[in-house]
Design a protein around this motif. Structure first.
Motif, PDB file in Angstrom:
ATOM      1  N   TYR A  60       8.341  63.899  15.596  1.00 21.58           N
ATOM      2  CA  TYR A  60       9.351  63.840  14.534  1.00 21.58           C
ATOM      3  C   TYR A  60       8.854  63.020  13.352  1.00 21.58           C
ATOM      4  CZ  TYR A  60      12.377  65.601  18.226  1.00 21.58           C
ATOM      5  OH  TYR A  60      12.912  66.346  19.233  1.00 21.58           O
ATOM      6  N   LYS A 104      15.654  67.773  13.612  1.00 18.38           N
ATOM      7  CA  LYS A 104      15.595  66.438  14.216  1.00 18.38           C
ATOM      8  C   LYS A 104      14.659  65.546  13.419  1.00 18.38           C
ATOM      9  CE  LYS A 104      16.865  67.858  18.803  1.00 18.38           C
ATOM     10  NZ  LYS A 104      16.314  68.399  20.054  1.00 18.38           N
ATOM     11  N   VAL A 126      15.306  58.827  16.874  1.00 18.69           N
ATOM     12  CA  VAL A 126      15.812  60.147  17.242  1.00 18.69           C
ATOM     13  C   VAL A 126      15.193  60.603  18.558  1.00 18.69           C
ATOM     14  CG1 VAL A 126      15.820  62.582  16.605  1.00 18.69           C
ATOM     15  CG2 VAL A 126      16.349  60.848  14.903  1.00 18.69           C
ATOM     16  N   GLU A 148      17.291  61.189  21.972  1.00 19.56           N
ATOM     17  CA  GLU A 148      17.251  62.516  22.560  1.00 19.56           C
ATOM     18  C   GLU A 148      16.867  62.456  24.028  1.00 19.56           C
ATOM     19  OE1 GLU A 148      14.204  64.953  20.991  1.00 19.56           O
ATOM     20  OE2 GLU A 148      15.042  66.784  21.830  1.00 19.56           O
ATOM     21  N   ASP A 205      21.462  67.933  22.054  1.00 20.21           N
ATOM     22  CA  ASP A 205      21.310  68.190  20.622  1.00 20.21           C
ATOM     23  C   ASP A 205      22.502  67.682  19.821  1.00 20.21           C
ATOM     24  OD1 ASP A 205      18.901  69.296  21.083  1.00 20.21           O
ATOM     25  OD2 ASP A 205      19.623  71.372  21.103  1.00 20.21           O
ATOM     26  N   VAL A 240      22.210  64.030  19.214  1.00 21.64           N
ATOM     27  CA  VAL A 240      21.231  63.727  18.164  1.00 21.64           C
ATOM     28  C   VAL A 240      21.796  64.044  16.783  1.00 21.64           C
ATOM     29  CG1 VAL A 240      18.985  64.342  17.228  1.00 21.64           C
ATOM     30  CG2 VAL A 240      19.252  64.024  19.671  1.00 21.64           C
ATOM     31  N   PHE A 241      22.446  65.195  16.659  1.00 21.70           N
ATOM     32  CA  PHE A 241      22.908  65.585  15.329  1.00 21.70           C
ATOM     33  C   PHE A 241      24.109  64.774  14.864  1.00 21.70           C
ATOM     34  CE2 PHE A 241      20.752  69.740  16.297  1.00 21.70           C
ATOM     35  CZ  PHE A 241      19.659  69.410  15.535  1.00 21.70           C
ATOM     36  N   CYS A 266      24.566  69.655  10.334  1.00 19.35           N
ATOM     37  CA  CYS A 266      24.536  69.016  11.653  1.00 19.35           C
ATOM     38  C   CYS A 266      25.880  69.174  12.357  1.00 19.35           C
ATOM     39  CB  CYS A 266      24.188  67.538  11.522  1.00 19.35           C
ATOM     40  SG  CYS A 266      22.468  67.303  11.101  1.00 19.35           S
TER      41      CYS A 266
END
Lengths: 346, 590
Positions: A20, A281, A304, A308, A320, A323-324, B117
């Protein structure tokens, strides 16, 4: 959760984070130079893994056709413009850029990569293929609207991603791949066993970020890019072409995307459409740094990765999402620390 | 004749649609129903993206939010779909407000990415939740009932959706024509205009975002109760992108563009699939590639979408707008007596890093006086204006307005206190009419908010505000062009229009930044006459201008600046004789 599991998760998180970091660094770079949020970056990552897998299987990777087709469009656009302006030098330049170079790389991929070629050679050709696609995208999609607002550019980037998704499905099919990577017995570091893959990914990532740093702070081309990023008009006045700066930024993006693809390929199964989530990400990481500050963006990327990997242990299905949704508190923090003036859409 | 037809076109279209639904086969009726649901979502996006300049990649998630909320309430708790509608819209508004509060303070692409997101998270969230049937979705959703009658068939559903679409379009148009709407429409150009005339730009942005989410939730509610089963697929990222593309392709600046876009995109997608399947096989998704290419071409060649092209054809046949009766508003503020200080600045300073742009400048302006400010380019005049009007914060010095000391200066606050200004580079909304541009100036004189505008309770106030704007246009001599678009004016007239807008705010003090630049000689004379009349009415005017003759003819007192400093201040004749001033302008050796 025992300390052992935590250590393994953390290792995993750091390895993902290292990738990332690469994505975040490039997103920040492309954004500062061209104001494009380069969503298709993730697609390049996925295409890299799929290309390498095709070489391993002894078939001609679909990337070759994407490159040739894209380069043909870019070349015709460029030639139309050059001829209309009677600019002979530009004609020659564009034939080399979008004609000779892509064709040479494509021929290389078709003729000189047998199934049993050494892995490193396959990787190198894969990198070359993917790196060449990136400036083609810039020429076709972004260069004509280089002066548009970030929002328009973002819509164009998303459209590009959609298009690449559709091409990806066509040329690579729906199957996922897992490529070869660093292999060998695990290393021991500070009492922890670390797999060669993790060590290799982290080391490559650090080297690449360092190289990028040298490029931007030591080379003339890199400094010109930074100048263009700082002030477009000013850079143009002192003779730095914004188009050339954009192209360079995209070439760097393509190269780093390809390397990220080589690194992430052995760690997870990649499909033609896996890239988007990966890129996003990296993006969440980049936002920590406000799309501008390199070390902070890197720290964000590792964060991140760690979130995750722990999330996938506790609530794998919601990995996910966790994370978002991280982006909301991060944005809140950023808006308190550094509120920006709003820019209109035009 | 054509003009009258065009004015009635929306009604004719609704009538035709209603009739068509009775004769067309059920399949086409149901396709049209989904096109209309998409149009409703796009109406919200027009408000948010086209008008206020924010982009959302999560609109489908708000549609899904509405659909799932109402589906849950009606299947699991047995509540009426109408309660579901309330739940869906209120829930969506709250969620949008939360995301909005976090992001509206920052540049536009942060909001776009936050919605992206959110959209992805929503999709995976409901897809993994047992309560919502995971990716299989929910079935057995009851239809909407009206007066005990269930709307079950395609045609009945069509009717319901048509009513909803008409209501959303009507609401959207009414909102845009209101006081709030004018501020919203100015946001595309940035926050400056809104803030200068006393409106909170961030709050209006948030308002547009929430309104778009509510409209999306309404569409989701319709979707759930028309289709009667739902799964996460139509609420994923691709759907969000589709909605955005519909809006952009149709022309995001106009509500009608949303309808054109929704219809066109749905049809194109459908046709492309049928067209490409025999060529590339059933698994290929080449329609997406064609679609993406189309989108990029639209962004390259016609960034404002297709509607403006249609509009050009239509506009020439439209009947002219009826003129608005001018209204003179009595000033709400007591004007200070002639000759009392309005603004006093002592030792004003502003530094940019090491550069001192304004250095120790002191002056005052009195009511019923024109203070001319002269100085070569880069002397700090515009910075000084920004310090006074709240565009910039001062690094040091004292400032007081009507006797009240100002600790921090914000543009919005200064407007309410009675300061108004024009800009050196005209800051107008080009696609708005002259009269509406002027009415933005009067924003803080009105009271009616979004609710009043939605219910049509603001008619009286609107007549007053627009009448006041018309009155000011008459004063500056642009009265007969009230409904032309500001973008069509010459540069000189744009400056005049800015003066009318500044006056609309009912100011005690106006700052005019080079108002005479680009005017012809006779226009300058008219402008000078206007300023003299305003002075006689007790207005205080600060005038920055390069045209010496113009300034010396009008100014009661003069201040000359050079390199950020005040080099002369006082009676025009004394200033003219000042050696420092002559040096600054003529370069006489010291």
């Amino acid at each position: 959760m025992t300390a052992d599991i935590a250590a393994i998760l953390l290792q995993d998180g750091i390895a993902n984070g290292a990738i990332y970091i690469l994505l975040a660094t490039v997103l920040v770079l492309v954004f500062t130079v061209t104001r494009v949020i380069f969503v298709p970056q993730g697609d390049l990552v996925a295409f890299t893994a799929l290309t390498l897998a095709a070489f391993d299987a002894g078939t001609i990777p679909g990337t070759v056709w994407i490159l040739l087709f894209g380069a043909a469009i870019a070349l015709s656009l460029e030639m139309l413009e050059a001829v209309a302006r009677r600019d002979r030098a530009r004609c020659v330049r564009s034939i080399i850029q979008f004609g000779v170079v892509p064709v040479a790389v494509a021929l290389l991929a078709v003729l000189l990569v047998p199934k049993d070629a050494p892995l490193l050679w396959k990787m190198a050709v894969t990198c070359a293929l993917v790196t060449c696609i990136s400036p083609v995208i810039y020429r076709i999609v972004f260069q004509p609207i280089a002066s548009a607002s970030p929002l328009v550019l973002l819509i164009a980037a998303i459209a590009t991603h959609l298009g690449m998704n559709s091409i990806g499905l066509q040329v690579f099919g729906a199957e996922g791949v897992r490529t070869q990577g660093f292999s060998g017995p695990p290393l021991s570091f500070a009492g922890q066993l670390i797999s060669q893959q993790v060590a290799g990914v982290v080391a490559s990532s650090i080297v690449l970020v360092f190289v990028l740093y040298l490029f931007f702070h030591r080379s003339l081309r890199g400094r010109a890019l930074l100048a263009a990023a700082y002030n477009r008009r000013g850079a143009e006045i002192v003779g730095i072409s914004a188009a050339a700066a954009g192209r360079t930024a995209f070439i760097v993006a393509g190269l780093v995307g390809a390397v990220s693809g080589l690194l992430v390929g052995p760690m997870t199964t990649l499909y033609y459409d896996s890239g988007f989530i990966l890129g996003l990400k990296g993006f969440v990481g980049a936002i920590v740094g406000g799309l501008a500050i390199y070390p902070l963006a890197a720290a964000g990327a590792v964060l991140v990765g760690a979130v995750e990997s722990f999330a996938s242990f506790w609530a794998s299905a919601y990995r996910d999402i966790i994370v978002f949704m991280l982006i909301i508190p991060i944005l809140f923090w950023r808006s308190v620390v550094n509120p920006h003036a709003e820019d209109g859409i035009e | 004749m054509i003009g009258r037809l065009l004015a009635l076109a929306p009604f004719i279209a609704v009538a035709v649609a209603a009739l068509a639904s009775l004769v067309l086969p059920a399949y086409q009726v149901s396709v049209a129903t989904y096109v209309m649901i998409a149009s409703i979502v796009c109406t919200g996006l027009v408000l948010m993206t086209g008008i206020a300049g924010m982009v959302s990649f999560g609109q489908a998630a708000f549609v899904g939010f509405g659909a799932y909320t109402s589906a849950c309430m009606s299947t699991q708790f047995g509540l009426s779909p109408w309660l579901g509608l309330a739940g869906a819209t209120i829930g969506a508004a709250a969620t949008a407000a939360l995301i909005g509060v976090v992001t509206v303070r920052m540049s536009g692409h942060y909001l776009a990415l936050a919605t992206l997101c959110f959209g992805i998270s929503f999709y995976f969230g409901i897809g993994n939740a047992d309560a919502f049937g995971r990716f299989n979705g929910m079935t057995g959703i009851p239809p909407v009932t009206v007066g005990g009658f269930e709307l079950r068939s395609e045609r009945q559903a069509f009717g319901l959706v048509l009513v909803a679409l008409v209501l959303s379009v009507a609401w959207c148009r009414r909102l845009l024509a209101s006081r709030c709407g004018r501020v919203l429409r100015s946001l595309r150009t940035g926050s400056t205009i809104a803030e200068t005339f006393g409106a909170n730009a961030q709050r209006h942005r948030l308002l547009a975002f929430v309104a778009a989410a509510v409209v999306a939730a309404l569409a989701g509610w319709l979707y759930a109760h028309v289709q009667r089963f739902i799964n996460p697929t139509p609420f994923g990222l691709n759907a969000s992108i589709d909605y955005l593309f519909m809006t952009v392709i149709g022309g995001s600046g106009q509500v009608w563009g949303a309808l054109v876009g929704a219809g066109l995109v749905t049809v194109i997608k459908h046709e492309l699939q049928d067209l490409l399947r025999p060529v590339f096989g059933a698994t290929a998704r080449f329609e997406l590639l064609v679609f993406a290419a189309l989108m990029i071409i639209v962004l390259h060649k016609a960034r404002k979408g297709l509607w403006p092209f249609l509009q050009q054809v239509v506009a020439s046949h439209m009947p002219p707008r009826a003129p608005v009766a001018p209204v003179t508003l009595t000033s709400r503020r007591g004007r200070p007596d002639q000759g009392l200080p309005v603004l006093t600045a002592i030792g004003l300073r502003r530094m940019f890093g090491g550069l001192v742009a304004v250095d120790d400048v002191s002056f005052d302006v009195r009511s019923g006086e024109i203070l001319g400010v002269l100085g070569p380019n880069g002397a700090g005049k515009s910075t000084l204006f920004n310090l006074i009007s709240g565009g910039l914060q001062r690094s040091g010095g004292e400032l007081s307005f009507l006797g009240a000391p100002l600790a921090r200066v914000s543009a919005r606050d200064m407007c309410v206190r009675g300061l108004s200004r024009t800009f050196q580079h005209a800051a107008l909304v080009p696609e708005m009419s002259l009269i509406e541009n002027v009415a933005i100036g009067a924003t803080h004189l009105g009271r009616c908010g979004i609710v009043a505008a939605s219910l049509g309770l603001d008619a009286r106030e609107e007549r007053q505000l627009l009448g006041w704007a018309q009155h000011l246009l008459d004063r500056v001599g642009l009265g007969d062009r009230a409904w032309e678009l500001a973008g069509t004016l010459s540069l000189g007239h744009q400056r005049i229009l800015e003066i009318a807008r500044a006056l609309a705010a009912d100011p005690v003090l106006v700052l005019l930044d080079e108002p005479a630049a680009g005017l012809r000689a006779n226009e300058k004379t008219l402008l000078a006459e206007l300023l003299v009349r305003l002075r006689a009415e007790g207005l205080a005017i600060v005038l920055v201008e390069h045209d010496m003759e113009f300034v010396f003819r009008l100014a009661d007192r003069l201040m000359v600046m050079n390199f950020g400093r005040r080099i002369a201040f006082g009676d025009p004749e004394e200033v003219r004789a000042d050696t420092g001033v002559q040096e600054a302008y003529l370069g006489v050796a010291a």
